[in-house]
Motif scaffolding. Structure first.
Motif, PDB file in Angstrom:
ATOM      1  N   ASP A 255       0.827  -1.206   0.000  1.00  0.00           N
ATOM      2  CA  ASP A 255       0.000   0.000   0.000  1.00  0.00           C
ATOM      3  C   ASP A 255       0.868   1.266   0.000  1.00  0.00           C
ATOM      4  OD1 ASP A 255      -2.519   1.534   0.321  1.00  0.00           O
ATOM      5  OD2 ASP A 255      -1.686   1.970   2.311  1.00  0.00           O
ATOM      6  N   GLN A 256       1.858   1.289   0.853  1.00  0.00           N
ATOM      7  CA  GLN A 256       2.741   2.466   0.910  1.00  0.00           C
ATOM      8  C   GLN A 256       3.576   2.590  -0.364  1.00  0.00           C
ATOM      9  OE1 GLN A 256       2.865   4.999   3.046  1.00  0.00           O
ATOM     10  NE2 GLN A 256       1.145   4.103   4.162  1.00  0.00           N
ATOM     11  N   LEU A 257       4.011   1.459  -0.901  1.00  0.00           N
ATOM     12  CA  LEU A 257       4.790   1.492  -2.132  1.00  0.00           C
ATOM     13  C   LEU A 257       3.945   2.024  -3.294  1.00  0.00           C
ATOM     14  CD1 LEU A 257       7.569   0.969  -3.278  1.00  0.00           C
ATOM     15  CD2 LEU A 257       6.828  -1.369  -3.789  1.00  0.00           C
TER      16      LEU A 257
ATOM     17  N   ILE B  15      15.733   7.448  -5.786  1.00  0.00           N
ATOM     18  CA  ILE B  15      14.406   7.113  -5.230  1.00  0.00           C
ATOM     19  C   ILE B  15      13.681   6.165  -6.186  1.00  0.00           C
ATOM     20  CG2 ILE B  15      12.125   8.025  -4.615  1.00  0.00           C
ATOM     21  CD1 ILE B  15      14.270   8.691  -2.550  1.00  0.00           C
ATOM     22  N   ARG B  16      13.692   6.493  -7.468  1.00  0.00           N
ATOM     23  CA  ARG B  16      13.024   5.633  -8.458  1.00  0.00           C
ATOM     24  C   ARG B  16      13.623   4.225  -8.455  1.00  0.00           C
ATOM     25  NH1 ARG B  16      13.018  10.733 -11.186  1.00  0.00           N
ATOM     26  NH2 ARG B  16      10.873  11.401 -11.599  1.00  0.00           N
ATOM     27  N   SER B  17      14.925   4.153  -8.380  1.00  0.00           N
ATOM     28  CA  SER B  17      15.600   2.856  -8.353  1.00  0.00           C
ATOM     29  C   SER B  17      15.210   2.061  -7.099  1.00  0.00           C
ATOM     30  CB  SER B  17      17.115   3.064  -8.397  1.00  0.00           C
ATOM     31  OG  SER B  17      17.786   1.848  -8.282  1.00  0.00           O
TER      32      SER B  17
ATOM     33  N   GLN C 142       9.660  -2.989  -5.305  1.00  0.00           N
ATOM     34  CA  GLN C 142       8.596  -3.652  -6.059  1.00  0.00           C
ATOM     35  C   GLN C 142       8.998  -5.078  -6.399  1.00  0.00           C
ATOM     36  OE1 GLN C 142       8.113  -0.718  -9.262  1.00  0.00           O
ATOM     37  NE2 GLN C 142       5.992  -0.385  -8.588  1.00  0.00           N
ATOM     38  N   GLN C 143      10.246  -5.278  -6.780  1.00  0.00           N
ATOM     39  CA  GLN C 143      10.730  -6.629  -7.107  1.00  0.00           C
ATOM     40  C   GLN C 143      10.684  -7.525  -5.872  1.00  0.00           C
ATOM     41  OE1 GLN C 143      11.382  -7.788 -10.157  1.00  0.00           O
ATOM     42  NE2 GLN C 143      10.753  -5.775 -10.886  1.00  0.00           N
TER      43      GLN C 143
END
Length: 177
Positions: free
Chosen positions: A144-146, A165-167, A173-174
């Motif tokens: 949810d936070q992700l 941050i994007r990385s 996610q992985q």
């Protein structure tokens, strides 16, 4: 940190009981004492002295108080979260940082830096909360936070910090698949 020399210069006037021409115990001394605590915390963190950094920042938090400047509370809580050994304590500090960001106005953030956008705080704040929940064995809350972090990525500028941050979002996610 580009502000460190300025902070160090201000701190020099506070040691020894007050700057020349001023009585100790003035409001300026209180500000200088807080700057010194902040500088101590930053230097300790940079040198890998986590517990010293945490103690310095916690004293600064106490001096600032729950009703202190919202921008300072957001930044300080964000730092303090990263210095915690206990994942539950880290989660609580990250929640404090998010709560402060939620009440931070664009005008206040821009008094620090004119281009600063409050929206740009959220990817990192939600990413940290996702990581906290994962450490605590709460994958649904982490997801949810992700998802909140992902939805706010468009607020980030195109720079090295934002790429990091994007990385980190991609990596988490992985891990959560």
């Amino acid at each position: 940190m580009s502000d460190m020399p300025e902070i160090a210069a201000l701190d020099d006037g506070a040691s020894g009981g007050g700057a020349a021409g001023r009585e100790p115990g003035t409001p300026e001394d209180a500000v200088l004492a807080r700057l010194a605590l902040g500088l101590d915390g930053v230097q300790a963190a940079q040198r890998g002295r986590t517990s010293q950094a945490r103690e310095s920042f916690e004293r600064l938090w106490e001096a600032l108080g729950e009703r202190g400047d919202v921008f300072h509370r957001c930044v300080l809580a964000h730092y303090l979260a990263d210095l915690q050994d206990d994942p539950r304590a880290e989660l609580e500090w990250d929640r404090r940082a998010l709560a402060a960001a939620d009440s931070l106005t664009a005008e206040r953030a821009q008094t620090y830096e004119s281009a600063l956008q409050v929206r740009a705080f959220y990817p990192s704040l939600h990413l940290n909360l996702a990581s906290d929940h994962l450490k605590l064995g709460e994958p649904d809350r982490a997801r949810d936070q992700l998802e909140r972090a992902v939805r706010s990525l468009d607020a980030l500028p195109e720079d090295a910090y934002s790429a990091g941050i994007r990385s980190a979002v991609d990596e988490l996610q992985q891990r959560l698949r």
